[in-house]
Design a protein around this motif. Structure first.
Motif, PDB file in Angstrom:
ATOM      1  N   ALA A   1     -68.129 -55.316 -47.210  1.00 59.01           N
ATOM      2  CA  ALA A   1     -68.879 -56.545 -46.995  1.00 59.01           C
ATOM      3  C   ALA A   1     -68.132 -57.759 -47.524  1.00 59.01           C
ATOM      4  CB  ALA A   1     -70.250 -56.437 -47.665  1.00 59.01           C
ATOM      5  N   GLU A   2     -67.397 -57.585 -48.615  1.00 62.61           N
ATOM      6  CA  GLU A   2     -66.687 -58.710 -49.220  1.00 62.61           C
ATOM      7  C   GLU A   2     -65.574 -59.243 -48.317  1.00 62.61           C
ATOM      8  OE1 GLU A   2     -68.629 -56.426 -52.525  1.00 62.61           O
ATOM      9  OE2 GLU A   2     -67.630 -55.972 -50.642  1.00 62.61           O
ATOM     10  N   ALA A   3     -65.139 -58.454 -47.358  1.00 63.20           N
ATOM     11  CA  ALA A   3     -64.162 -58.899 -46.351  1.00 63.20           C
ATOM     12  C   ALA A   3     -64.858 -59.130 -45.012  1.00 63.20           C
ATOM     13  CB  ALA A   3     -63.043 -57.880 -46.207  1.00 63.20           C
ATOM     14  N   THR A   4     -66.115 -59.492 -45.033  1.00 59.70           N
ATOM     15  CA  THR A   4     -67.024 -59.666 -43.896  1.00 59.70           C
ATOM     16  C   THR A   4     -67.449 -58.310 -43.359  1.00 59.70           C
ATOM     17  OG1 THR A   4     -66.111 -61.820 -43.319  1.00 59.70           O
ATOM     18  CG2 THR A   4     -67.397 -60.715 -41.640  1.00 59.70           C
ATOM     19  N   LEU A   5     -66.532 -57.508 -42.887  1.00 62.56           N
ATOM     20  CA  LEU A   5     -66.833 -56.151 -42.432  1.00 62.56           C
ATOM     21  C   LEU A   5     -65.558 -55.330 -42.292  1.00 62.56           C
ATOM     22  CD1 LEU A   5     -68.738 -53.972 -41.271  1.00 62.56           C
ATOM     23  CD2 LEU A   5     -68.335 -54.975 -39.006  1.00 62.56           C
ATOM     24  N   PHE A   6     -64.656 -55.769 -41.410  1.00 64.94           N
ATOM     25  CA  PHE A   6     -63.545 -54.946 -40.935  1.00 64.94           C
ATOM     26  C   PHE A   6     -62.237 -55.342 -41.613  1.00 64.94           C
ATOM     27  CE2 PHE A   6     -60.121 -54.226 -37.800  1.00 64.94           C
ATOM     28  CZ  PHE A   6     -60.340 -52.907 -37.437  1.00 64.94           C
ATOM     29  N   VAL A   7     -61.499 -54.335 -42.104  1.00 63.57           N
ATOM     30  CA  VAL A   7     -60.149 -54.556 -42.614  1.00 63.57           C
ATOM     31  C   VAL A   7     -59.124 -53.951 -41.652  1.00 63.57           C
ATOM     32  CG1 VAL A   7     -58.509 -54.053 -44.467  1.00 63.57           C
ATOM     33  CG2 VAL A   7     -60.851 -54.746 -45.018  1.00 63.57           C
ATOM     34  N   CYS A   8     -59.304 -52.692 -41.303  1.00 62.87           N
ATOM     35  CA  CYS A   8     -58.408 -52.072 -40.327  1.00 62.87           C
ATOM     36  C   CYS A   8     -59.095 -50.878 -39.694  1.00 62.87           C
ATOM     37  CB  CYS A   8     -57.078 -51.657 -40.971  1.00 62.87           C
ATOM     38  SG  CYS A   8     -57.222 -50.343 -42.204  1.00 62.87           S
TER      39      CYS A   8
ATOM     40  N   GLY B   1     -56.476 -46.312 -40.117  1.00 64.86           N
ATOM     41  CA  GLY B   1     -55.893 -47.185 -39.123  1.00 64.86           C
ATOM     42  C   GLY B   1     -54.670 -47.920 -39.636  1.00 64.86           C
ATOM     43  N   ARG B   2     -54.012 -48.597 -38.738  1.00 68.70           N
ATOM     44  CA  ARG B   2     -52.807 -49.348 -39.089  1.00 68.70           C
ATOM     45  C   ARG B   2     -53.192 -50.768 -39.498  1.00 68.70           C
ATOM     46  NH1 ARG B   2     -48.332 -46.682 -37.746  1.00 68.70           N
ATOM     47  NH2 ARG B   2     -47.048 -48.573 -37.842  1.00 68.70           N
ATOM     48  N   ILE B   3     -52.408 -51.323 -40.430  1.00 70.72           N
ATOM     49  CA  ILE B   3     -52.625 -52.693 -40.856  1.00 70.72           C
ATOM     50  C   ILE B   3     -52.416 -53.620 -39.662  1.00 70.72           C
ATOM     51  CG2 ILE B   3     -52.008 -54.458 -42.533  1.00 70.72           C
ATOM     52  CD1 ILE B   3     -53.075 -51.801 -43.707  1.00 70.72           C
ATOM     53  N   ASN B   4     -53.358 -54.532 -39.421  1.00 71.19           N
ATOM     54  CA  ASN B   4     -53.277 -55.408 -38.255  1.00 71.19           C
ATOM     55  C   ASN B   4     -52.724 -56.779 -38.631  1.00 71.19           C
ATOM     56  OD1 ASN B   4     -55.702 -57.260 -38.910  1.00 71.19           O
ATOM     57  ND2 ASN B   4     -56.610 -55.207 -38.998  1.00 71.19           N
ATOM     58  N   ARG B   5     -52.473 -57.585 -37.643  1.00 69.83           N
ATOM     59  CA  ARG B   5     -51.802 -58.869 -37.853  1.00 69.83           C
ATOM     60  C   ARG B   5     -52.693 -59.904 -38.552  1.00 69.83           C
ATOM     61  NH1 ARG B   5     -52.058 -60.219 -31.431  1.00 69.83           N
ATOM     62  NH2 ARG B   5     -53.952 -61.526 -31.439  1.00 69.83           N
ATOM     63  N   ASP B   6     -54.008 -59.683 -38.551  1.00 73.56           N
ATOM     64  CA  ASP B   6     -54.921 -60.665 -39.143  1.00 73.56           C
ATOM     65  C   ASP B   6     -55.233 -60.402 -40.615  1.00 73.56           C
ATOM     66  OD1 ASP B   6     -55.112 -61.894 -36.676  1.00 73.56           O
ATOM     67  OD2 ASP B   6     -56.815 -60.662 -36.056  1.00 73.56           O
ATOM     68  N   GLN B   7     -54.847 -59.225 -41.125  1.00 74.47           N
ATOM     69  CA  GLN B   7     -55.175 -58.872 -42.502  1.00 74.47           C
ATOM     70  C   GLN B   7     -53.903 -58.458 -43.223  1.00 74.47           C
ATOM     71  OE1 GLN B   7     -58.268 -59.280 -43.392  1.00 74.47           O
ATOM     72  NE2 GLN B   7     -59.685 -58.654 -41.781  1.00 74.47           N
TER      73      GLN B   7
ATOM     74  N   LEU C   1     -62.225 -41.004 -31.097  1.00 76.27           N
ATOM     75  CA  LEU C   1     -62.629 -41.045 -32.503  1.00 76.27           C
ATOM     76  C   LEU C   1     -61.723 -41.999 -33.270  1.00 76.27           C
ATOM     77  CD1 LEU C   1     -63.350 -37.256 -32.961  1.00 76.27           C
ATOM     78  CD2 LEU C   1     -65.018 -39.097 -32.741  1.00 76.27           C
ATOM     79  N   LYS C   2     -62.323 -43.056 -33.834  1.00 75.46           N
ATOM     80  CA  LYS C   2     -61.567 -44.143 -34.458  1.00 75.46           C
ATOM     81  C   LYS C   2     -62.002 -44.361 -35.904  1.00 75.46           C
ATOM     82  CE  LYS C   2     -59.658 -45.069 -30.436  1.00 75.46           C
ATOM     83  NZ  LYS C   2     -58.258 -44.675 -30.168  1.00 75.46           N
ATOM     84  N   PRO C   3     -61.336 -43.735 -36.880  1.00 83.68           N
ATOM     85  CA  PRO C   3     -61.611 -44.038 -38.281  1.00 83.68           C
ATOM     86  C   PRO C   3     -61.292 -45.507 -38.579  1.00 83.68           C
ATOM     87  CG  PRO C   3     -60.334 -42.017 -38.077  1.00 83.68           C
ATOM     88  CD  PRO C   3     -60.344 -42.663 -36.725  1.00 83.68           C
ATOM     89  N   SER C   4     -61.999 -46.090 -39.526  1.00 79.12           N
ATOM     90  CA  SER C   4     -61.757 -47.481 -39.899  1.00 79.12           C
ATOM     91  C   SER C   4     -62.138 -47.701 -41.352  1.00 79.12           C
ATOM     92  CB  SER C   4     -62.543 -48.436 -38.981  1.00 79.12           C
ATOM     93  OG  SER C   4     -63.932 -48.179 -39.060  1.00 79.12           O
TER      94      SER C   4
END
Length: 707
Positions: free
Chosen positions: A329-336, A376-382, A322-325
């Motif tokens: 849309a304004e950030a394309t889709l995925f932030v973290c 989720g944790r902040i990733n290296r791309d955002q 189970l992966k909450p995220s």
């Protein structure tokens, strides 16, 4: 920007052509039928050929700029979307047509804002679309094309476009159901970068199996479940959204049957499975291959995760899947999101403190405890910042503020809205850091994990659908005389299965007829359901100056919500769903004996859909929305009737036939049902076909009065 998953490709067309050359015989998409059993397969080479054929036809038809995509089946949509990209035409996905007039109004606003010069659909839907567009001048110069009737030989007409990462890939429209739609401008570079990010976080690889029922006109389904697998080069099994809603077990059965490794949806989808799937159905499931069960798009509830994990553990589901995220849309889709090698995190806070946008140590009082789920944790791309909305000062860890995002997934902004883009897509902190996307969402960061706590922007989410309260409030205030304009509030409250809608509206005493207060409440419920597709659980009419406002006259919806929960007012009139259903009485006459079996089965399926125990107590003449049927329930009910009577029913069934009596008459006519004789119907055997037809016509005519 390129990504390690995609080699040197900088746009989706180049990437898909590379895949067609290098793994052309590998299956790209499997389209499941309505029962999610049989599939139609499309290899990567087939997808490339189909995209070139559609592109050639689009170019031959003279469609050059933007095309509206209206489809009800994933198979038609996929080839058309890629065909637009191959043609250098910007696709504009939208909800497939229904009988609801509000839907066509929204489509017109999208068409005007996008300045579309093409409308692409299927041969099944296009006749109804053409009929609906006859008197709409907006579409007078729009070229219509049924893409499913195109032969692959049209690929010979294809002229490759000139594309780069900065080229616009598609327009994603996001808005309330009656507000002005806003078109998010997503580039090829946005898509490549964002898919690369969530592909890495969720462990996408070429042997992954995506299983999805999510609608492809919505960003989570389109980008996460269609474009993501396609350009990573893995396999996707797509089923229709209605197939899932009709029978939620089909989703998990498909994961079982096809060895799904990645799949997911909004919070409500997990609750629907937990509540609707039987023990017998569960026993036949094998979810041991499910590695990433992403949960996104609306508030994620800890109780939902725990209930789903516990319920399906016996089927092999691992709680770690189970992966909450979080995304938009304004950030394309995925932030973290919670990465494949991590577990979902929760944090207990004070509900009272959180209501005031503050975090506090875990409360001693159990009634004040609220369990939050980390997205989720902040990733290296955002890059994510928590910023005070008014002072624009960056907030430290553990303090609540607005979520600001910076990264290659942040889109170009909204089409034709330069002022709003400057404010929302080019924001700088008080310290001068920027530019950032202002999400309008509230949250805090703790130990590198993002917790979303609420929304600054006035957005309500019901069953995965985004609605703006101002749109609903505008509908309500125009429903009846004597309702004060600008003095109503549409707010959400927590229900057992997610957010629920409450309508609060002030009256103008001199112009309001209190003797018709109940009629006004009923009219509000009907209008909101009809135009917005959501069923209020409460409608409260209030004296003037009840709804709290700021000193400059702005509605304070949070305070209004608090007043409702605290029962702070003495209402002029009020209706609550639980009270109405508990006191419902049978006032309709008994069902016509000749249609008794049809009546009985329709009532039983309606009761099963709504979780009611006494099907016989459902009045035949009362409107379904008055009984508490919501938009999700309407789809499930429609599916039950189709399965029972083995016939296909229209999408807007409950709008066109809003009572049980109306439905029964329509079923008898459309599905060719033969009324069964009873003890009072012996003389029916002596009638010929013409006499029976005339009698049936009389029965149908007499039951149409409630429409």
């Amino acid at each position: 920007m390129t990504h390690e998953l995609f080699g040197s490709a900088t746009n989706l067309v180049t990437r898909l052509r590379d895949l067609a050359d290098n793994q052309g015989e590998k299956p790209a998409f499997d389209f499941l039928n309505e029962q999610s059993l049989e599939t139609t397969q499309l290899r990567f080479s087939d997808l490339d050929l189909r995209a070139r054929a559609v592109a050639g036809a689009i170019q031959q038809a003279g469609i050059r700029e933007r095309a509206l995509l209206l489809f009800d089946r994933p198979g038609d949509f996929v080839g058309t979307f890629f065909g637009c990209l191959y043609a250098g035409v910007v696709p504009v996905p939208a909800y497939p047509p229904t009988a609801n007039p509000a839907h066509w109004q929204r489509l017109e606003r999208i068409a005007v804002d996008a300045a579309v010069d093409g409308l692409l659909s299927s041969s099944k839907l296009l006749p109804a679309i053409e009929s609906a567009l006859q008197h709409k001048p907006t579409f007078s110069r729009v070229r219509l094309l049924a893409v499913d009737s195109l032969d692959d030989s049209a690929a010979s007409f294809w002229q490759p476009p000139t594309l780069s990462g900065d080229s616009l890939a598609f327009l994603q429209y996001t808005s309330g159901s009656t507000g002005d739609p806003k078109g998010v401008q997503v580039t090829h570079a946005n898509l490549m970068a964002n898919i690369g990010t969530f592909g890495r976080e969720f462990g996408f690889h070429r042997e992954s199996h995506m299983v999805s029922w999510l609608p492809l006109f919505h960003d989570m389904g389109l980008i996460g479940c269609m474009l993501g697998p396609a350009i990573v080069g893995c396999r996707a099994f797509l089923m229709s959204p209605t197939s899932f809603i009709k029978n939620p077990v089909r989703w998990l059965q498909s994961i079982t049957r096809f060895g799904g490794t990645i799949s997911g949806g909004p919070n409500f989808a997990y609750d629907l499975c937990s509540h609707k799937i039987t023990e017998e159905q569960q026993a036949a499931l094998d979810l041991s291959t499910w590695e990433v069960a992403f949960n996104a798009s609306e508030p994620i509830r800890a109780a939902t995760l725990k209930r789903f994990a516990k319920r399906f553990a016996a089927a092999g589901l691992r709680g770690s899947a189970l992966k909450p995220s979080y995304g938009l849309a304004e950030a394309t889709l995925f932030v973290c999101g919670v990465a494949t090698n991590s577990l979902a995190e929760t944090r207990t806070v004070s509900a009272k403190a959180l209501a005031a946008n503050q975090t506090a140590p875990e409360p001693v009082d159990a009634a004040d405890r609220l369990e939050l789920v980390a997205s989720g944790r902040i990733n290296r791309d955002q890059q994510v910042r928590i910023v005070a909305p008014e002072s624009l000062e960056t907030r430290p860890d553990g303090e609540i503020g607005e979520i600001w995002v910076q990264g290659s997934g942040v889109t170009l902004g909204y089409r034709n809205r330069p002022e709003q883009n400057q404010r929302d897509f080019a924001a700088h902190t008080a310290e001068g850091d920027g530019p950032y996307l202002r999400t309008g969402d509230l949250g805090f960061v703790q130990a590198g994990s993002l917790y979303v706590t609420g929304r600054i922007k006035d957005l309500l989410i019901f069953n995965g659908r985004n609605l703006y309260p101002s749109d609903i409030e505008h509908t309500v205030e125009r429903t009846a005389p004597g309702l004060r304009p600008g003095c109503g509030a549409a707010v959400s409250v927590a229900g057992e299965a997610g957010e629920e809608l409450v309508i609060l509206q002030e009256i103008a005493p001199r112009h309001f007829d209190e003797s018709r207060a109940d009629d006004t409440v009923q009219a509000i419920r009907e209008k909101v359901w009809h135009l917005h597709g959501v069923q209020p659980v409460a409608v409260v009419l209030l004296p003037p100056k009840s709804i709290p406002k700021t000193s400059c006259g702005k509605l304070q919806r949070y305070q209004a919500r608090r007043g409702f929960l605290d029962r702070a007012w003495k209402p002029v009139a009020a209706w609550h769903k639980t009270e109405a259903t508990a006191t419902a009485e049978i006032t309709a006459p008994a069902a016509t004996p000749r249609l008794g079996d049809i009546h009985r089965l329709t009532r039983e399926h309606l009761a099963a859909t709504m979780g009611l125990s006494n099907a016989g107590a459902l009045p035949g003449s009362q409107k379904l929305f008055e009984l508490g049927l919501d938009s999700i329930g309407a789809l499930e009910f429609k599916g039950r009737l189709e399965d029972e009577f083995n016939c296909e029913l229209e999408a807007g069934l409950v709008f066109d036939y809003p009572t049980i009596d109306d439905l029964v008459a329509h079923l008898a006519e459309t599905c060719g049902l033969q009324p069964q004789p009873t003890q009072n119907d012996a003389d029916l055997d002596a009638m010929n076909e013409d006499q029976l037809a005339e009698l049936l016509a009389q029965e149908l005519g007499s039951s149409q009065g409630g429409r």
